[in-house]
Design an enzyme around this catalytic site. Sequence first.
Site, PDB file in Angstrom:
ATOM      1  N   GLY A  71      95.221  36.061  55.651  1.00 36.60           N
ATOM      2  CA  GLY A  71      95.158  34.680  56.110  1.00 36.60           C
ATOM      3  C   GLY A  71      94.139  34.490  57.212  1.00 36.60           C
ATOM      4  N   ALA A  72      93.031  35.233  57.148  1.00 36.20           N
ATOM      5  CA  ALA A  72      92.050  35.232  58.240  1.00 36.20           C
ATOM      6  C   ALA A  72      91.077  34.063  58.171  1.00 36.20           C
ATOM      7  CB  ALA A  72      91.270  36.552  58.245  1.00 36.20           C
TER       8      ALA A  72
ATOM      9  N   GLY B 224      93.450  29.275  61.504  1.00 40.57           N
ATOM     10  CA  GLY B 224      94.646  29.373  62.325  1.00 40.57           C
ATOM     11  C   GLY B 224      94.788  30.694  63.057  1.00 40.57           C
TER      12      GLY B 224
ATOM     13  N   GLY C  75      95.204  33.685  61.851  1.00 42.23           N
ATOM     14  CA  GLY C  75      94.419  34.767  61.275  1.00 42.23           C
ATOM     15  C   GLY C  75      92.989  34.770  61.775  1.00 42.23           C
TER      16      GLY C  75
ATOM     17  N   SER D 119     108.855  34.659  62.365  1.00 40.56           N
ATOM     18  CA  SER D 119     108.964  33.404  63.111  1.00 40.56           C
ATOM     19  C   SER D 119     110.247  33.427  63.929  1.00 40.56           C
ATOM     20  CB  SER D 119     108.992  32.209  62.143  1.00 40.56           C
ATOM     21  OG  SER D 119     109.410  31.020  62.785  1.00 40.56           O
TER      22      SER D 119
ATOM     23  N   TYR E 213     111.617  28.273  53.690  1.00 42.83           N
ATOM     24  CA  TYR E 213     110.664  28.841  54.649  1.00 42.83           C
ATOM     25  C   TYR E 213     111.398  29.814  55.579  1.00 42.83           C
ATOM     26  CZ  TYR E 213     107.552  29.280  58.650  1.00 42.83           C
ATOM     27  OH  TYR E 213     106.771  29.788  59.670  1.00 42.83           O
TER      28      TYR E 213
END
Length: 314
Positions: free
Chosen positions: A24-25, A28, A30, A153, A180
């Site tokens: 996820g780079a 955000g 990442g 989270s 989630y």
Amino acid sequence: MTEKQGWSADRIPDLRERVYVVTGAGGGLGRATARALARRGGHVVLAVRDEEKGRRTAAEITAGQPDARLEVRRLDLADLDSVRAFADRLCADHARLDVLVNNAGVMAPPRTLSAQGHELQFACNHLGHFALTGLLLGRLTAGHEPRVVTVTSVNHRNRNAYLRFDDLDGARGYAPMGFYNQSKFANAVFGWELHRRLTAAGSPVRSVLAHPGYTATGLQTNGTVGLWRLVFGWIGNPLLAQRPEQGALPQLYAATEPGVAGGEFIGPGGPGELRGAPVRVRLAGAAADPETGRRLWELSERLTGVRYAVPAAD
């Protein structure tokens, strides 16, 4: 709690000769993580679903750090075929990896199934990272002080954060935030169970958990539906959330700080763990339950087809 209450990215040690993989780079947390690692000399593999977005991120990083060592590689964590292809290519090109940061995620979309028929959040946030970690474990074992950092989270402690083993795909009842929270609980269970298994095998790889608190990223607005997009994206982000550079500090601490041990959980030290400098925080007791860990592990191996061979230290 760590004594380094004021820890910042300036405290990251020299990372030259070390190879980092960040999922996820492209944006955000990442992107902020990749930028900070590259700034200290790390060779960073930007694992991204959207290669064009990944190339833009790489260009932004190199604009401020011309000697940055970056690779952009496509990875769709919701598609197990993509995970295998990514891992095969990466292992062909790298004899060792030092740190894997399992950062990518999706949040509260409409009920959607992955290419293999799994609920999208469970598929992307947990199953994809479970498979990726297992497929890269051999290369990580060859690394220098290797680590796997799994990003969960604070929501993993919520009452509706549990594994719906009898309805993982939400066919009998789907709630976007409930599922989630399930996926973030799965991240926490996986990180702890991985630590337990690596320790039992005498592996040099450390499994560390982190969470970013409340951070303004595209997670709250890209795909999130209805009321959740309004509450988190358009109201919460501007008023309450911290910037990605701050939210990334716990996972950067977990990935780079020399004193971090396997099984530790790093999060923000402010009120409610929503923001602040990284400290050691509490893992929900349910996430460390051995039976839950065993059950999720066996299920994940069956659903992904990835069976872990945990190598011992040489």
